[in-house]
Design a protein around this motif. Structure first.
Motif, PDB file in Angstrom:
ATOM      1  N   SER A  57       0.853  -1.194   0.000  1.00 33.89           N
ATOM      2  CA  SER A  57       0.000   0.000   0.000  1.00 33.89           C
ATOM      3  C   SER A  57       0.885   1.240   0.000  1.00 33.89           C
ATOM      4  O   SER A  57       0.974   1.972   0.988  1.00 33.89           O
ATOM      5  N   ASP A  58       1.567   1.458  -1.098  1.00 33.54           N
ATOM      6  CA  ASP A  58       2.520   2.562  -1.197  1.00 33.54           C
ATOM      7  C   ASP A  58       2.091   3.630  -2.192  1.00 33.54           C
ATOM      8  O   ASP A  58       2.854   4.542  -2.502  1.00 33.54           O
ATOM      9  N   GLY A  59       0.851   3.520  -2.677  1.00 34.22           N
ATOM     10  CA  GLY A  59       0.344   4.535  -3.587  1.00 34.22           C
ATOM     11  C   GLY A  59       0.765   4.354  -5.039  1.00 34.22           C
ATOM     12  O   GLY A  59       0.340   5.128  -5.907  1.00 34.22           O
ATOM     13  N   LYS A  60       1.574   3.363  -5.338  1.00 30.73           N
ATOM     14  CA  LYS A  60       2.013   3.149  -6.708  1.00 30.73           C
ATOM     15  C   LYS A  60       0.872   2.607  -7.572  1.00 30.73           C
ATOM     16  O   LYS A  60       0.032   1.848  -7.098  1.00 30.73           O
ATOM     17  N   VAL A  61       0.887   3.016  -8.826  1.00 26.70           N
ATOM     18  CA  VAL A  61      -0.099   2.525  -9.782  1.00 26.70           C
ATOM     19  C   VAL A  61       0.509   1.355 -10.535  1.00 26.70           C
ATOM     20  O   VAL A  61       1.487   1.506 -11.272  1.00 26.70           O
ATOM     21  N   ARG A  62      -0.073   0.190 -10.345  1.00 28.97           N
ATOM     22  CA  ARG A  62       0.427  -1.038 -10.961  1.00 28.97           C
ATOM     23  C   ARG A  62      -0.603  -1.546 -11.963  1.00 28.97           C
ATOM     24  O   ARG A  62      -1.721  -1.894 -11.576  1.00 28.97           O
ATOM     25  N   TYR A  89      -4.653  -4.203  -8.281  1.00 29.46           N
ATOM     26  CA  TYR A  89      -4.052  -3.903  -9.571  1.00 29.46           C
ATOM     27  C   TYR A  89      -5.077  -3.224 -10.489  1.00 29.46           C
ATOM     28  O   TYR A  89      -6.278  -3.492 -10.399  1.00 29.46           O
ATOM     29  N   PRO A 122      -0.417   8.643 -14.725  1.00 24.81           N
ATOM     30  CA  PRO A 122       0.789   8.048 -14.148  1.00 24.81           C
ATOM     31  C   PRO A 122       0.678   6.528 -13.974  1.00 24.81           C
ATOM     32  O   PRO A 122      -0.363   6.016 -13.569  1.00 24.81           O
ATOM     33  N   VAL A 123       1.739   5.829 -14.298  1.00 16.00           N
ATOM     34  CA  VAL A 123       1.855   4.386 -14.088  1.00 16.00           C
ATOM     35  C   VAL A 123       3.249   4.111 -13.543  1.00 16.00           C
ATOM     36  O   VAL A 123       4.237   4.526 -14.137  1.00 16.00           O
ATOM     37  N   ASP A 124       3.332   3.428 -12.423  1.00 16.43           N
ATOM     38  CA  ASP A 124       4.628   3.133 -11.811  1.00 16.43           C
ATOM     39  C   ASP A 124       5.194   1.794 -12.262  1.00 16.43           C
ATOM     40  O   ASP A 124       6.405   1.654 -12.418  1.00 16.43           O
ATOM     41  N   GLU A 125       4.333   0.803 -12.450  1.00 16.39           N
ATOM     42  CA  GLU A 125       4.789  -0.521 -12.855  1.00 16.39           C
ATOM     43  C   GLU A 125       3.780  -1.138 -13.812  1.00 16.39           C
ATOM     44  O   GLU A 125       2.573  -0.954 -13.657  1.00 16.39           O
ATOM     45  N   ARG A 151       7.600  -5.261 -14.988  1.00 12.23           N
ATOM     46  CA  ARG A 151       8.105  -5.779 -13.722  1.00 12.23           C
ATOM     47  C   ARG A 151       8.047  -7.296 -13.710  1.00 12.23           C
ATOM     48  O   ARG A 151       8.930  -7.963 -13.169  1.00 12.23           O
TER      49      ARG A 151
END
Length: 272
Positions: A57-62, A89, A122-125, A151
Protein backbone atom coordinates in the motif's frame (compact mmCIF):
# COMPACT_ATOMS: atom_id res chain seq x y z
CA UNK A 1 -23.09 -51.12 -16.66
CA UNK A 2 -21.33 -50.77 -20.00
CA UNK A 3 -24.59 -49.81 -21.71
CA UNK A 4 -25.34 -47.29 -18.97
CA UNK A 5 -21.88 -45.78 -19.29
CA UNK A 6 -22.33 -45.61 -23.06
CA UNK A 7 -25.66 -43.80 -22.70
CA UNK A 8 -24.07 -41.38 -20.22
CA UNK A 9 -21.33 -40.46 -22.68
CA UNK A 10 -23.86 -40.05 -25.48
CA UNK A 11 -25.89 -37.69 -23.30
CA UNK A 12 -22.77 -35.68 -22.47
CA UNK A 13 -21.86 -35.43 -26.14
CA UNK A 14 -25.42 -34.39 -26.95
CA UNK A 15 -25.44 -31.71 -24.26
CA UNK A 16 -22.04 -30.43 -25.39
CA UNK A 17 -23.11 -30.21 -29.03
CA UNK A 18 -26.35 -28.50 -28.02
CA UNK A 19 -24.47 -25.91 -25.98
CA UNK A 20 -22.09 -25.30 -28.88
CA UNK A 21 -24.99 -24.79 -31.27
CA UNK A 22 -26.74 -22.42 -28.87
CA UNK A 23 -23.47 -20.56 -28.34
CA UNK A 24 -22.89 -20.21 -32.08
CA UNK A 25 -26.47 -19.09 -32.71
CA UNK A 26 -26.38 -16.55 -29.88
CA UNK A 27 -23.05 -15.12 -30.94
CA UNK A 28 -24.16 -14.91 -34.58
CA UNK A 29 -27.33 -13.09 -33.59
CA UNK A 30 -25.30 -10.61 -31.55
CA UNK A 31 -22.67 -10.32 -34.29
CA UNK A 32 -20.08 -11.33 -31.71
CA UNK A 33 -17.26 -13.92 -31.73
CA UNK A 34 -18.61 -17.46 -31.58
CA UNK A 35 -16.76 -18.20 -28.33
CA UNK A 36 -18.15 -15.13 -26.50
CA UNK A 37 -21.04 -16.92 -24.72
CA UNK A 38 -18.69 -19.77 -23.76
CA UNK A 39 -16.11 -17.34 -22.37
CA UNK A 40 -18.83 -15.58 -20.40
CA UNK A 41 -20.18 -18.78 -18.86
CA UNK A 42 -16.72 -20.02 -17.93
CA UNK A 43 -15.98 -16.84 -16.00
CA UNK A 44 -19.04 -16.56 -13.80
CA UNK A 45 -17.03 -17.45 -10.71
CA UNK A 46 -16.42 -14.81 -8.05
CA UNK A 47 -13.20 -12.81 -7.96
CA UNK A 48 -10.48 -14.27 -5.72
CA UNK A 49 -9.67 -12.17 -2.68
CA UNK A 50 -6.12 -12.79 -1.43
CA UNK A 51 -5.10 -10.05 1.03
CA UNK A 52 -1.67 -11.60 1.66
CA UNK A 53 -0.85 -11.37 -2.05
CA UNK A 54 -1.81 -7.76 -2.58
CA UNK A 55 0.94 -5.35 -3.59
CA UNK A 56 2.25 -2.91 -0.97
CA UNK A 57 0.00 0.00 0.00
CA UNK A 58 2.52 2.56 -1.20
CA UNK A 59 0.34 4.53 -3.59
CA UNK A 60 2.01 3.15 -6.71
CA UNK A 61 -0.10 2.53 -9.78
CA UNK A 62 0.43 -1.04 -10.96
CA UNK A 63 -1.14 -1.99 -14.27
CA UNK A 64 -1.48 -5.55 -15.57
CA UNK A 65 -2.08 -6.10 -19.28
CA UNK A 66 -3.88 -9.36 -20.09
CA UNK A 67 -3.90 -11.21 -23.40
CA UNK A 68 -6.28 -14.04 -24.27
CA UNK A 69 -5.52 -17.01 -26.48
CA UNK A 70 -6.40 -18.17 -29.97
CA UNK A 71 -10.10 -18.07 -30.88
CA UNK A 72 -11.00 -16.53 -27.52
CA UNK A 73 -12.11 -13.10 -26.27
CA UNK A 74 -11.12 -10.85 -23.33
CA UNK A 75 -14.02 -12.41 -21.41
CA UNK A 76 -12.01 -15.64 -21.24
CA UNK A 77 -9.78 -13.87 -18.70
CA UNK A 78 -12.55 -11.99 -16.91
CA UNK A 79 -12.35 -13.84 -13.60
CA UNK A 80 -8.59 -13.40 -13.56
CA UNK A 81 -8.95 -9.69 -14.40
CA UNK A 82 -11.55 -9.16 -11.66
CA UNK A 83 -9.31 -10.97 -9.17
CA UNK A 84 -6.37 -8.75 -10.07
CA UNK A 85 -8.51 -5.66 -9.59
CA UNK A 86 -9.85 -6.97 -6.27
CA UNK A 87 -6.28 -7.24 -5.04
CA UNK A 88 -5.08 -3.76 -5.92
CA UNK A 89 -4.05 -3.90 -9.57
CA UNK A 90 -5.40 -1.90 -12.45
CA UNK A 91 -6.17 -4.18 -15.40
CA UNK A 92 -6.19 -3.59 -19.14
CA UNK A 93 -7.75 -6.69 -20.69
CA UNK A 94 -7.79 -6.03 -24.42
CA UNK A 95 -8.82 -8.25 -27.31
CA UNK A 96 -7.38 -8.89 -30.73
CA UNK A 97 -8.59 -10.75 -33.85
CA UNK A 98 -6.56 -13.87 -33.14
CA UNK A 99 -7.47 -15.71 -36.34
CA UNK A 100 -6.91 -12.78 -38.68
CA UNK A 101 -3.33 -11.60 -38.21
CA UNK A 102 0.21 -12.66 -37.40
CA UNK A 103 1.74 -12.46 -33.95
CA UNK A 104 3.50 -9.22 -34.91
CA UNK A 105 0.12 -7.69 -35.77
CA UNK A 106 -1.34 -8.66 -32.41
CA UNK A 107 1.79 -7.36 -30.67
CA UNK A 108 1.29 -4.01 -32.41
CA UNK A 109 -2.23 -3.88 -30.97
CA UNK A 110 -0.86 -4.65 -27.51
CA UNK A 111 1.72 -1.90 -27.95
CA UNK A 112 -1.08 0.53 -28.74
CA UNK A 113 -3.01 -0.51 -25.62
CA UNK A 114 0.10 -0.03 -23.47
CA UNK A 115 0.84 3.42 -24.89
CA UNK A 116 -2.78 4.56 -24.59
CA UNK A 117 -2.82 3.65 -20.92
CA UNK A 118 0.55 5.25 -20.21
CA UNK A 119 -0.59 8.44 -21.90
CA UNK A 120 -3.77 8.52 -19.82
CA UNK A 121 -2.07 9.00 -16.47
CA UNK A 122 0.79 8.05 -14.15
CA UNK A 123 1.85 4.39 -14.09
CA UNK A 124 4.63 3.13 -11.81
CA UNK A 125 4.79 -0.52 -12.86
CA UNK A 126 3.43 -2.65 -15.65
CA UNK A 127 3.16 -6.42 -15.86
CA UNK A 128 1.75 -8.88 -18.37
CA UNK A 129 -0.36 -12.02 -18.05
CA UNK A 130 -1.12 -14.17 -21.09
CA UNK A 131 -3.07 -17.37 -21.61
CA UNK A 132 -2.06 -19.78 -24.37
CA UNK A 133 -1.21 -17.86 -27.57
CA UNK A 134 -1.66 -14.63 -25.62
CA UNK A 135 1.70 -15.39 -24.04
CA UNK A 136 3.34 -15.46 -27.47
CA UNK A 137 1.73 -12.11 -28.29
CA UNK A 138 3.28 -10.66 -25.14
CA UNK A 139 6.69 -12.06 -26.03
CA UNK A 140 6.45 -10.63 -29.55
CA UNK A 141 5.61 -7.25 -28.03
CA UNK A 142 8.63 -7.46 -25.72
CA UNK A 143 10.86 -8.01 -28.77
CA UNK A 144 9.89 -4.64 -30.14
CA UNK A 145 12.46 -1.86 -29.80
CA UNK A 146 9.76 0.41 -28.33
CA UNK A 147 8.49 -2.10 -25.77
CA UNK A 148 8.12 -0.89 -22.20
CA UNK A 149 10.04 -2.82 -19.56
CA UNK A 150 7.69 -4.83 -17.33
CA UNK A 151 8.11 -5.78 -13.72
CA UNK A 152 6.83 -9.31 -14.33
CA UNK A 153 5.29 -11.61 -16.93
CA UNK A 154 3.13 -14.63 -16.19
CA UNK A 155 2.36 -17.16 -18.89
CA UNK A 156 -0.55 -19.54 -18.41
CA UNK A 157 -0.41 -22.66 -20.61
CA UNK A 158 1.54 -20.90 -23.36
CA UNK A 159 3.38 -23.01 -25.98
CA UNK A 160 6.60 -21.00 -25.94
CA UNK A 161 8.32 -22.85 -28.77
CA UNK A 162 5.17 -23.91 -30.56
CA UNK A 163 2.82 -26.84 -30.07
CA UNK A 164 3.12 -30.26 -31.64
CA UNK A 165 -0.67 -30.38 -31.74
CA UNK A 166 -0.57 -27.53 -34.25
CA UNK A 167 2.00 -29.48 -36.29
CA UNK A 168 -0.34 -32.43 -36.52
CA UNK A 169 -3.55 -30.53 -37.20
CA UNK A 170 -2.38 -27.79 -39.55
CA UNK A 171 -3.15 -29.97 -42.57
CA UNK A 172 -6.68 -30.78 -41.46
CA UNK A 173 -9.18 -29.51 -44.01
CA UNK A 174 -11.03 -27.24 -41.58
CA UNK A 175 -8.02 -25.94 -39.62
CA UNK A 176 -7.34 -22.73 -41.60
CA UNK A 177 -11.07 -21.98 -41.84
CA UNK A 178 -11.57 -22.19 -38.09
CA UNK A 179 -8.22 -21.07 -36.70
CA UNK A 180 -6.97 -18.91 -39.55
CA UNK A 181 -3.82 -19.26 -41.62
CA UNK A 182 -1.61 -16.71 -39.90
CA UNK A 183 -0.89 -16.68 -36.15
CA UNK A 184 -2.34 -20.17 -35.81
CA UNK A 185 0.26 -21.47 -38.26
CA UNK A 186 2.97 -19.75 -36.21
CA UNK A 187 2.06 -22.12 -33.39
CA UNK A 188 3.74 -24.92 -35.33
CA UNK A 189 7.07 -25.93 -33.81
CA UNK A 190 8.82 -25.63 -37.19
CA UNK A 191 7.88 -21.98 -37.70
CA UNK A 192 10.97 -19.70 -37.87
CA UNK A 193 9.32 -17.49 -35.25
CA UNK A 194 10.44 -19.94 -32.57
CA UNK A 195 14.11 -19.54 -33.43
CA UNK A 196 14.13 -16.18 -31.68
CA UNK A 197 15.23 -15.66 -28.10
CA UNK A 198 12.38 -15.39 -25.62
CA UNK A 199 12.78 -12.04 -23.84
CA UNK A 200 12.63 -11.26 -20.13
CA UNK A 201 12.79 -14.83 -18.91
CA UNK A 202 14.42 -13.70 -15.66
CA UNK A 203 11.19 -11.94 -14.61
CA UNK A 204 8.81 -14.50 -16.08
CA UNK A 205 6.83 -17.35 -14.60
CA UNK A 206 4.90 -20.18 -16.25
CA UNK A 207 1.73 -21.80 -14.96
CA UNK A 208 1.60 -25.24 -16.59
CA UNK A 209 -1.44 -27.50 -16.95
CA UNK A 210 -1.03 -31.27 -16.56
CA UNK A 211 -3.89 -33.74 -16.86
CA UNK A 212 -1.67 -36.68 -17.71
CA UNK A 213 -1.85 -37.97 -21.26
CA UNK A 214 -4.74 -35.74 -22.21
CA UNK A 215 -4.18 -35.93 -25.96
CA UNK A 216 -2.91 -38.89 -27.94
CA UNK A 217 -1.42 -36.45 -30.43
CA UNK A 218 0.98 -35.02 -27.83
CA UNK A 219 3.88 -37.16 -26.56
CA UNK A 220 4.04 -37.36 -22.78
CA UNK A 221 2.03 -35.33 -20.31
CA UNK A 222 -0.05 -32.36 -21.40
CA UNK A 223 -3.08 -30.20 -20.65
CA UNK A 224 -5.03 -31.55 -23.59
CA UNK A 225 -3.64 -28.93 -25.97
CA UNK A 226 -0.13 -27.96 -24.88
CA UNK A 227 2.53 -30.38 -23.68
CA UNK A 228 4.00 -29.88 -20.22
CA UNK A 229 7.47 -29.41 -21.74
CA UNK A 230 6.08 -26.95 -24.29
CA UNK A 231 4.73 -24.67 -21.57
CA UNK A 232 8.18 -23.86 -20.13
CA UNK A 233 11.44 -22.53 -21.54
CA UNK A 234 15.04 -22.17 -20.42
CA UNK A 235 15.67 -19.05 -18.40
CA UNK A 236 12.31 -18.84 -16.63
CA UNK A 237 12.40 -17.41 -13.14
CA UNK A 238 9.93 -20.05 -11.96
CA UNK A 239 7.30 -22.53 -13.12
CA UNK A 240 4.53 -24.46 -11.43
CA UNK A 241 2.39 -27.35 -12.65
CA UNK A 242 -1.30 -27.62 -11.80
CA UNK A 243 -3.75 -30.47 -12.58
CA UNK A 244 -5.99 -28.51 -14.95
CA UNK A 245 -6.84 -28.61 -18.64
CA UNK A 246 -5.87 -25.99 -21.18
CA UNK A 247 -9.17 -24.12 -21.24
CA UNK A 248 -10.14 -24.33 -17.58
CA UNK A 249 -6.77 -23.43 -16.10
CA UNK A 250 -7.26 -19.71 -16.72
CA UNK A 251 -10.37 -19.60 -14.51
CA UNK A 252 -9.34 -21.97 -11.73
CA UNK A 253 -8.88 -20.43 -8.30
CA UNK A 254 -5.57 -22.21 -7.67
CA UNK A 255 -4.13 -20.89 -10.94
CA UNK A 256 -5.33 -17.34 -10.29
CA UNK A 257 -3.77 -17.42 -6.82
CA UNK A 258 -0.48 -18.52 -8.38
CA UNK A 259 -0.61 -15.59 -10.81
CA UNK A 260 -1.18 -13.24 -7.88
CA UNK A 261 1.66 -14.89 -5.97
CA UNK A 262 4.13 -14.44 -8.82
CA UNK A 263 3.17 -10.81 -9.37
CA UNK A 264 3.68 -10.14 -5.65
CA UNK A 265 6.69 -12.35 -4.87
CA UNK A 266 8.40 -12.97 -8.21
CA UNK A 267 7.95 -16.71 -7.60
CA UNK A 268 5.13 -19.23 -7.26
CA UNK A 269 3.86 -20.86 -4.09
CA UNK A 270 5.33 -24.34 -4.04
CA UNK A 271 4.26 -25.01 -0.48
CA UNK A 272 1.51 -27.41 -1.51
Amino acid sequence: LERRAGRTWLRRIGVTLSLLLVSCATATALRAPVCLPFDYLCNLGAAIDAPALRPPSDGKVRVVFCQHGLWRTPLSLDRLARSLEANGYEVVNTGYPSTEGYLRDHAARLREAVEVRLAAGPVDEISFVGHSMGGLVIQEYLRRADARVPRACVYVASPHRGAILADRRRHWFGFPFVMGDRAAMQLCTTDPHHQQEIPRGEISGAVVGDIGEGSRSIPGRDDGTVGVDEAVFDGLADAITLPFGHTSIAVREAAIRQVLHFLRRGAFDHGG
